[in-house]
Structures are given as C-alpha cells and as structure tokens.
Motif scaffolding. Structure first.
Motif, PDB file in Angstrom:
ATOM      1  N   ILE A  14       0.797  -0.843  -0.502  1.00 56.99           N
ATOM      2  CA  ILE A  14       0.167   0.116  -0.122  1.00 56.99           C
ATOM      3  C   ILE A  14       0.595   0.979  -0.036  1.00 56.99           C
ATOM      4  N   GLY A  15       1.398   1.673  -0.942  1.00 61.78           N
ATOM      5  CA  GLY A  15       1.933   2.881  -1.499  1.00 61.78           C
ATOM      6  C   GLY A  15       2.909   2.457  -2.191  1.00 61.78           C
ATOM      7  N   ALA A  63      -8.661  -1.987   0.077  1.00 60.71           N
ATOM      8  CA  ALA A  63      -9.212  -3.061  -0.453  1.00 60.71           C
ATOM      9  C   ALA A  63      -8.969  -4.481  -1.225  1.00 60.71           C
ATOM     10  N   GLN A  64      -8.875  -3.965  -2.187  1.00 63.22           N
ATOM     11  CA  GLN A  64      -8.901  -4.861  -2.779  1.00 63.22           C
ATOM     12  C   GLN A  64      -7.786  -5.668  -2.249  1.00 63.22           C
ATOM     13  N   ALA A  65      -6.561  -4.517  -2.662  1.00 57.72           N
ATOM     14  CA  ALA A  65      -5.162  -5.139  -2.676  1.00 57.72           C
ATOM     15  C   ALA A  65      -5.344  -5.928  -1.305  1.00 57.72           C
ATOM     16  N   ARG A  86      -7.228   1.890   8.487  1.00 58.27           N
ATOM     17  CA  ARG A  86      -9.131   1.265   8.493  1.00 58.27           C
ATOM     18  C   ARG A  86      -9.322   0.831   7.012  1.00 58.27           C
ATOM     19  N   ALA A  87      -9.080   1.840   6.022  1.00 57.82           N
ATOM     20  CA  ALA A  87      -9.580   1.174   4.267  1.00 57.82           C
ATOM     21  C   ALA A  87      -9.762   0.104   4.100  1.00 57.82           C
ATOM     22  N   CYS A  88      -8.671  -0.288   4.995  1.00 62.21           N
ATOM     23  CA  CYS A  88      -8.773  -1.996   4.353  1.00 62.21           C
ATOM     24  C   CYS A  88      -9.090  -2.989   5.173  1.00 62.21           C
ATOM     25  N   ALA A 107       4.039   5.814  17.367  1.00 64.73           N
ATOM     26  CA  ALA A 107       3.246   6.348  16.675  1.00 64.73           C
ATOM     27  C   ALA A 107       2.035   5.242  15.606  1.00 64.73           C
ATOM     28  N   VAL A 108       3.133   4.853  14.478  1.00 72.32           N
ATOM     29  CA  VAL A 108       2.210   3.452  13.666  1.00 72.32           C
ATOM     30  C   VAL A 108       2.596   2.654  13.982  1.00 72.32           C
ATOM     31  N   ALA A 109       2.903   1.796  15.233  1.00 72.69           N
ATOM     32  CA  ALA A 109       1.928   0.530  16.158  1.00 72.69           C
ATOM     33  C   ALA A 109       1.148   1.257  16.718  1.00 72.69           C
ATOM     34  N   GLU A 110       0.837   2.186  17.167  1.00 69.43           N
ATOM     35  CA  GLU A 110      -1.093   2.304  17.923  1.00 69.43           C
ATOM     36  C   GLU A 110      -1.814   2.493  17.166  1.00 69.43           C
ATOM     37  N   ALA A 111      -0.998   3.530  15.517  1.00 66.46           N
ATOM     38  CA  ALA A 111      -2.318   3.927  14.621  1.00 66.46           C
ATOM     39  C   ALA A 111      -2.401   2.170  14.122  1.00 66.46           C
ATOM     40  N   LEU A 112      -1.926   1.190  13.287  1.00 69.14           N
ATOM     41  CA  LEU A 112      -2.711   0.039  13.196  1.00 69.14           C
ATOM     42  C   LEU A 112      -2.810  -1.024  13.676  1.00 69.14           C
ATOM     43  N   THR A 113      -2.443  -0.930  15.268  1.00 69.85           N
ATOM     44  CA  THR A 113      -3.166  -1.594  16.200  1.00 69.85           C
ATOM     45  C   THR A 113      -4.276  -1.539  16.674  1.00 69.85           C
ATOM     46  N   GLU A 114      -4.350  -0.274  16.276  1.00 67.28           N
ATOM     47  CA  GLU A 114      -6.026   0.134  16.647  1.00 67.28           C
ATOM     48  C   GLU A 114      -6.826  -0.089  15.646  1.00 67.28           C
TER      49      GLU A 114
END
Length: 311
Positions: A14-15, A63-65, A86-88, A107-114
């Motif tokens: 993604i990206g 989401a498709q990816a 969140r989108a996928c 910060a990224v770990a927190e964002a992914l986990t949530e």
C-alpha cells in the motif's frame, strides 16, 4: 535464503514510492512472494506501476489489494498509515501479517493496532535504506542489500505471533537485508539521532543558504563544496514523508535537538575564544565515528549495483 521461497503467496503493498517499489522489485527478483498486488492513492502512480510491470495486480482500492494477502506492507507516509489501515481493515484475512516501513515506530504501531482486527499479526518495521528519489520509478531490487531492517514486535510470546515475526524477518533477509529487533520507543530515539536530526539540519542549512541576501542562490549552487552538496542531497528527500516523521516523532526529535543545541553553543564558544584543543578533540572523535560507519559497510545510503531505473 532463510527459508524456502516463496515465503508468501500474496504480497500487498500500500503506497508505491521508493520503498514500496523497491520491495516489489526485490520480492519479484528473489521470488519471495508468488503474487504482488499494489495500491497507491495516486491514479497517475497506479498507471505508472502498471507500465513498469511492478505488480501482478494494480488495485483500485487498498481493500482490493489486501484481499487474500498473507503479507501486507504499508509504505505510505507515516501519518497516512492509520487511515490506510482502516480503509482495508475489514478485507484483511485472519492470520495475515501487517507491517510498515515508516521511520517512526511508536505512533505507527499504535495506529496499526487500533485500525486492524485482532485476527491479524501486527509487526511494525523500518528498513534503514533510501535515496532522495521518490515515486514508482525510484525503486530497485538491491536497495535493501546489506542494509538493516528493524522490527519492533509487540510484547507477545505466543507461538503464532513469534512465528509471524520470524516469517517477516525471513522475508527481509530474502531481500538482502540484515534484521534486528528493537523496542519501538528506543527505535524512535535512535533514529532521531542517526536520521531525523541530520535531515532537520540539512533542511535548515540549505534553507539558510537560499535565504541569504549577501550570497546569491546562483553562487550557492555554482560554488558548492562537497559538504554542502551532501546536505542538498539529503534536503532533496520527500517533503511529505519528512514532515510526517518530524510531527509523529516530535518528542524524541526535540530531546535530541535540545542536546544538539547545547553542544552547538559549546562549539560556538570554542571558536569565539580560540580554543583549538577543544575543536581538535571534537574533530578527532567524530573522525573515528566516520571510520566506524565505513567499517560497518553503511557509508552509502544508495549502494552502486549498476542498477537500471524503471521507465
């Protein structure tokens, strides 16, 4: 190789900037993934990904990816990772490994986990490799050769999670990297010293030179010595990526910046008062650091492998 290939049946990226496209090149060249799906938010980037043949599937949505993927790599700017996840999230299959390539980990770990369901394995990561180039055309398979990739796993000891961490480590090893595990907060402090502060200094020095009225911009470009040229290379790095890094790792960056400012003031006093011994001692110590960097094989962020650019 650390394990039989392919390590993953379907890899979703993604990206597709420098790191994302280099992962695609590396996975294709080594056979580390049987199928590669890529999504990028930019329609122009998606068109270019298709032209370059970087993926088996250029997806129209994140989401498709990720549908059916057993490894998902978020290679967006760090502040966009949470939204992308969140989108996928609902399309992630149970047991998938979810990772990232951001230069900030807490910060990224927190964002992914949530953002993602508990049925997937979140293993944040950071390949310490790069150039000042960006976009789908910038990638090349050898970018990660002999470079470090730091994984910051969650504090879990269950066998399934530990196996997922090892599979991800094996993937990076297959792409030519050396893998290290580290606490996420310690990672952010270390990178604030070794990467984030140097970039901040480079941006500031180049900006100062550009703003000087007594020295023209043309003179700055024409008479740049090696040191300033190095700063301009660093300062040419992707502005969105680095804006996000400084905003998400601000505590560690400000801590190191405070220490640097104190040391800079001491250096200023030594110059003002003609304290040559202090200057010589500092320069001698830093020379040894440089020799250590060379001895460790980390003297170049862009190893020369005679690679071909896409396009």
């Amino acid at each position: 190789m650390a394990a039989d290939l392919p390590l993953f049946e379907r890899l979703a990226i993604i990206g597709c900037g420098l790191i994302g496209s280099s992962i695609a090149h590396g996975a294709r060249a080594t056979g580390a993934a049987r199928q590669i799906a890529i999504y990028d938010a930019s329609p122009e980037a998606r068109a270019r990904i298709a032209e370059l043949g970087l993926a088996d599937e250029v997806s129209e949505t994140a989401a498709q990816a990720v549908t059916g993927a057993d490894l998902v790599v978020f290679a967006t700017p760090v502040r966009a990772i949470g939204e992308a996840a969140r989108a996928c999230a609902t399309a992630l299959k149970p047991g998938a490994i979810v990772t990232d390539v951001g230069s900030v980990k807490a910060a990224v770990a927190e964002a992914l986990t949530e953002a993602v369901p508990d049925s997937v394995f979140v293993v944040p990561g950071h390949p310490i490799a790069g150039t000042e180039q960006s976009g789908p055309d910038a990638g090349f398979a050898e970018l990660f050769h002999r470079r470090w990739v730091i994984l910051t796993p969650q504090a879990r000891e269950d066998d399934a999670y530990l196996e997922a961490v090892q599979r991800l480590a094996d993937f990076w090893t297959a792409l030519g990297a050396e893998v290290e595990r580290m606490d996420e907060k310690h990672h952010d402090l270390v990178l604030a010293v070794t990467s984030h502060l140097p970039h901040l200094i480079a941006y500031n020095i180049v900006g100062t030179a550009a703003d000087m009225e007594e020295v023209t911009r043309a003179e700055v470009m024409k008479y740049s010595a090696g040191g300033f040229r190095d700063f301009t290379r660093i300062a040419a790095s992707d502005p969105t990526m680095w804006r996000d890094i400084f905003l998400t790792n601000k505590d560690a960056v400000l801590e190191i910046l405070g220490r640097f400012t104190e040391d800079l003031q001491a250096l200023s006093r030594a110059i003002r008062w003609g304290e040559g011994d202090k200057l010589y001692d500092l320069f001698s110590r830093t020379r040894e650091i440089r020799r250590g960097v060379i001895a460790a094989g980390q003297e170049s962020a862009e190893p020369d492998f005679g690679r071909k650019r896409g396009g």
